[in-house]
Design an enzyme around this catalytic site. Structure first.
Site, PDB file in Angstrom:
ATOM      1  N   THR A   7      53.373  33.934  39.417  1.00 30.25           N
ATOM      2  CA  THR A   7      52.785  35.126  40.028  1.00 30.25           C
ATOM      3  C   THR A   7      51.921  34.633  41.197  1.00 30.25           C
ATOM      4  O   THR A   7      51.231  33.614  41.068  1.00 30.25           O
ATOM      5  CB  THR A   7      51.991  35.955  38.985  1.00 30.25           C
ATOM      6  OG1 THR A   7      51.661  37.199  39.545  1.00 30.25           O
ATOM      7  CG2 THR A   7      50.731  35.275  38.511  1.00 30.25           C
ATOM      8  N   ALA A   9      49.219  35.434  42.619  1.00 28.69           N
ATOM      9  CA  ALA A   9      47.756  35.360  42.512  1.00 28.69           C
ATOM     10  C   ALA A   9      47.291  34.163  41.682  1.00 28.69           C
ATOM     11  O   ALA A   9      46.102  33.883  41.623  1.00 28.69           O
ATOM     12  CB  ALA A   9      47.219  36.646  41.883  1.00 28.69           C
ATOM     13  N   SER A  10      48.215  33.463  41.066  1.00 29.64           N
ATOM     14  CA  SER A  10      47.829  32.374  40.163  1.00 29.64           C
ATOM     15  C   SER A  10      47.687  31.051  40.904  1.00 29.64           C
ATOM     16  O   SER A  10      48.655  30.537  41.497  1.00 29.64           O
ATOM     17  CB  SER A  10      48.892  32.250  39.061  1.00 29.64           C
ATOM     18  OG  SER A  10      48.882  30.968  38.510  1.00 29.64           O
ATOM     19  N   GLY A  11      46.475  30.469  40.839  1.00 28.14           N
ATOM     20  CA  GLY A  11      46.234  29.158  41.448  1.00 28.14           C
ATOM     21  C   GLY A  11      47.171  28.092  40.893  1.00 28.14           C
ATOM     22  O   GLY A  11      47.805  27.358  41.665  1.00 28.14           O
TER      23      GLY A  11
END
Ligand code: GSH
Length: 209
Positions: A7, A9-11
């Site tokens: 995803t 938004a995931s670092g």
């Protein structure tokens, strides 16, 4: 080609995407919407019972945890060992920094910021102190070397730079840390695929509005 469940938004997902980009490994990107609980769907749980992204699938071999995925990509697909050196001492320092990122810096960053981002909680001063101590550890280690694990770029830089960018995004003032400031600028200038990180940070910015 490897599949990557991710995803934006995931670092941790961006660390894997950037390392793959640096190695010119093409990823078949499979987005999962965590809000819609797509990561809890039975088909995904069969691949990764811990239901986390990133999850890499390379010819039926499923692997999760961003740092081991980054290591796997280098060991399997890199033309040389520069991003994850074979030399025992150099590799030990890269591992040390990856474990520091996982167990200390990113953990304290998430512990401090996530309740504020996700639950509108008040900032917890005790958690801030703990994060500050971790940032000071990073500052000290970067006072001794150009990159996170020595004089060359390694996967430790990818992991720590993404965590640092999350600290910046959430408003942590890094300007008093001269070594982090120098290194972070170097990362923005040199890290292959930094634009992938920027795109993900932009998605995070939307959530934060
Ligand atoms: N240590 C893991 C890594 O580095 O890959 C963290 C992975 C992780 O927690 N990912 C989050 C996730 O999948 C997104 S940033 N959350 C959904 C869940 O845990 O159910």
């Amino acid at each position: 080609m490897c599949d990557l469940y991710y995803t934006p938004a995931s670092g941790p997902c961006r660390v894997v995407q950037m390392v793959a980009h640096a190695l010119k490994v093409k990823l078949n990107l499979k987005p999962l919407n965590l809000q819609q609980k797509e990561h809890l769907a039975p088909e995904f749980l069969k691949l990764n019972p811990q239901h986390t992204v990133p999850t890499l699938v390379d010819n039926n071999f499923a692997l999760w945890e961003s740092r081991p995925i980054a290591i796997y990509l280098v060991e399997k697909y890199a033309k040389d060992d520069s991003l994850y050196p074979k030399n025992a001492k150099q590799r030990a320092v890269v591992n040390q920094q990856l474990y520091f990122d996982m167990g200390t810096l990113s953990k304290r960053m998430y512990d401090f910021f996530y309740p504020q981002l996700m639950q509108n909680a008040e900032a917890d001063p005790k958690k801030f102190k703990e994060l500050e101590e971790a940032v000071e550890f990073l500052e000290t280690s970067l006072s001794k070397s150009t990159y996170a694990a020595g004089e060359k770029l390694t996967i430790a830089d990818f992991a720590l730079a993404v965590t640092t960018s999350m600290c910046v995004l959430t408003g942590y003032d890094l300007s008093k840390y001269s070594n982090i400031t120098r290194w972070y600028q170097l990362m923005k200038d040199e890290l292959p695929g930094w634009e992938i990180n920027e795109e993900g940070l932009n998605v995070m910015r939307q959530y934060m509005k």
